[in-house]
Write a protein that holds these residues in place. Structure first.
Motif, PDB file in Angstrom:
ATOM      1  N   PRO A   1      28.962 186.643  48.938  1.00  0.00           N
ATOM      2  CA  PRO A   1      28.920 185.212  49.237  1.00  0.00           C
ATOM      3  C   PRO A   1      28.341 184.366  48.096  1.00  0.00           C
ATOM      4  CG  PRO A   1      28.190 186.471  51.120  1.00  0.00           C
ATOM      5  CD  PRO A   1      28.328 187.438  49.991  1.00  0.00           C
ATOM      6  N   VAL A   2      28.835 183.127  48.001  1.00  0.00           N
ATOM      7  CA  VAL A   2      28.500 182.214  46.907  1.00  0.00           C
ATOM      8  C   VAL A   2      27.377 181.271  47.335  1.00  0.00           C
ATOM      9  CG1 VAL A   2      29.416 180.415  45.407  1.00  0.00           C
ATOM     10  CG2 VAL A   2      30.884 182.295  46.127  1.00  0.00           C
ATOM     11  N   ALA A   3      26.370 181.127  46.467  1.00  0.00           N
ATOM     12  CA  ALA A   3      25.234 180.248  46.736  1.00  0.00           C
ATOM     13  C   ALA A   3      25.607 178.781  46.499  1.00  0.00           C
ATOM     14  CB  ALA A   3      24.059 180.643  45.847  1.00  0.00           C
ATOM     15  N   TYR A   4      24.776 177.892  46.991  1.00  0.00           N
ATOM     16  CA  TYR A   4      24.977 176.439  46.905  1.00  0.00           C
ATOM     17  C   TYR A   4      24.953 175.950  45.459  1.00  0.00           C
ATOM     18  CZ  TYR A   4      23.863 171.485  47.528  1.00  0.00           C
ATOM     19  OH  TYR A   4      23.852 170.119  47.457  1.00  0.00           O
ATOM     20  N   ASP A   5      25.853 174.987  45.149  1.00  0.00           N
ATOM     21  CA  ASP A   5      25.942 174.401  43.813  1.00  0.00           C
ATOM     22  C   ASP A   5      25.930 172.878  43.946  1.00  0.00           C
ATOM     23  OD1 ASP A   5      26.505 173.674  41.214  1.00  0.00           O
ATOM     24  OD2 ASP A   5      28.500 174.550  41.166  1.00  0.00           O
ATOM     25  N   ALA A   6      24.753 172.271  43.810  1.00  0.00           N
ATOM     26  CA  ALA A   6      24.593 170.825  44.005  1.00  0.00           C
ATOM     27  C   ALA A   6      25.386 170.019  42.987  1.00  0.00           C
ATOM     28  CB  ALA A   6      23.118 170.445  43.934  1.00  0.00           C
ATOM     29  N   LYS A   7      25.475 170.501  41.760  1.00  0.00           N
ATOM     30  CA  LYS A   7      26.164 169.751  40.701  1.00  0.00           C
ATOM     31  C   LYS A   7      27.638 169.524  41.049  1.00  0.00           C
ATOM     32  CE  LYS A   7      27.051 169.713  35.756  1.00  0.00           C
ATOM     33  NZ  LYS A   7      26.954 170.418  34.490  1.00  0.00           N
ATOM     34  N   PHE A   8      28.289 170.528  41.593  1.00  0.00           N
ATOM     35  CA  PHE A   8      29.694 170.387  41.976  1.00  0.00           C
ATOM     36  C   PHE A   8      29.866 169.289  43.017  1.00  0.00           C
ATOM     37  CE2 PHE A   8      32.817 171.509  45.301  1.00  0.00           C
ATOM     38  CZ  PHE A   8      33.970 171.253  44.599  1.00  0.00           C
ATOM     39  N   TYR A   9      29.045 169.316  44.059  1.00  0.00           N
ATOM     40  CA  TYR A   9      29.172 168.320  45.121  1.00  0.00           C
ATOM     41  C   TYR A   9      28.855 166.914  44.616  1.00  0.00           C
ATOM     42  CZ  TYR A   9      29.697 172.164  48.372  1.00  0.00           C
ATOM     43  OH  TYR A   9      30.159 173.276  49.034  1.00  0.00           O
ATOM     44  N   ASP A  10      27.854 166.793  43.762  1.00  0.00           N
ATOM     45  CA  ASP A  10      27.516 165.487  43.188  1.00  0.00           C
ATOM     46  C   ASP A  10      28.676 164.928  42.364  1.00  0.00           C
ATOM     47  OD1 ASP A  10      25.014 165.660  44.337  1.00  0.00           O
ATOM     48  OD2 ASP A  10      24.018 166.324  42.492  1.00  0.00           O
ATOM     49  N   THR A  11      29.279 165.777  41.550  1.00  0.00           N
ATOM     50  CA  THR A  11      30.395 165.356  40.696  1.00  0.00           C
ATOM     51  C   THR A  11      31.596 164.930  41.533  1.00  0.00           C
ATOM     52  OG1 THR A  11      29.660 166.901  38.999  1.00  0.00           O
ATOM     53  CG2 THR A  11      31.904 166.073  38.801  1.00  0.00           C
ATOM     54  N   VAL A  12      31.917 165.704  42.550  1.00  0.00           N
ATOM     55  CA  VAL A  12      33.068 165.381  43.397  1.00  0.00           C
ATOM     56  C   VAL A  12      32.817 164.093  44.177  1.00  0.00           C
ATOM     57  CG1 VAL A  12      34.450 166.134  45.373  1.00  0.00           C
ATOM     58  CG2 VAL A  12      33.922 167.733  43.549  1.00  0.00           C
ATOM     59  N   GLU A  13      31.611 163.908  44.691  1.00  0.00           N
ATOM     60  CA  GLU A  13      31.306 162.677  45.421  1.00  0.00           C
ATOM     61  C   GLU A  13      31.411 161.456  44.516  1.00  0.00           C
ATOM     62  OE1 GLU A  13      27.549 162.956  47.442  1.00  0.00           O
ATOM     63  OE2 GLU A  13      28.326 164.395  48.895  1.00  0.00           O
TER      64      GLU A  13
END
Length: 157
Positions: free
Chosen positions: A66-78
């Motif tokens: 399983p893959v851990a959380y990646d805040a940078k990806f979500y911030d960039t997409v938002e």
């Protein structure tokens, strides 16, 4: 007397139809929604970014778990989604008003995904399903822009 009345009615209806058609054509020309190539490019870039990330997570989950959380990806997409929303809903036409609900749904989906990912590591099957779900929502924006592109008048060279 009868032929005169017939000719008058015929001419009146003919002129009325011409006036109505010309008014309709004029109003339609004023209400034209323009194709925005930059919005089209932003939609494509956002879709590619999301697909690459989810495919990467899916591959990672298959090989390493399983893959851990990646805040940078979500911030960039938002941020990309907010910018795209501002650009596409800036015009004052009826169709762009309907896009607001689509963007709200996408932002809510992304927020729900972020919360879930913060609490749970993602497995491969979940990454695959989520990628397909987001792609379905983004395909509506792509279809919208392509329909504008196809209906745009071609420019003479």
């Amino acid at each position: 007397m009868r032929p005169f009345r017939f000719r008058f009615r015929f001419r009146f209806r003919f002129l009325l139809n011409i006036a109505l058609w010309s008014s309709l054509c004029w109003l339609t020309a004023c209400a034209t929604i323009n194709y925005d190539p930059q919005a089209d490019q932003q939609i494509t870039a956002l879709t590619q970014q999301i697909n690459l990330q989810y495919l990467s997570w899916e591959s990672q989950a298959k090989s390493n778990g399983p893959v851990a959380y990646d805040a940078k990806f979500y911030d960039t997409v938002e941020a990309s989604l907010a910018t795209l929303e501002m650009r596409m809903t800036a015009s004052q036409d009826a169709s762009s008003a309907k896009l607001t609900q689509l963007f709200q749904n996408l932002m809510q989906q992304l927020e729900n995904e972020r919360k879930f990912h913060q609490e749970h590591a993602l497995d491969a099957g979940y990454c695959h399903a989520e990628r397909l779900l987001i792609n379905t929502q983004l395909s509506v924006l792509t279809t919208y822009e392509l329909s504008l592109k196809n209906s745009a008048p071609s420019k003479a060279k």
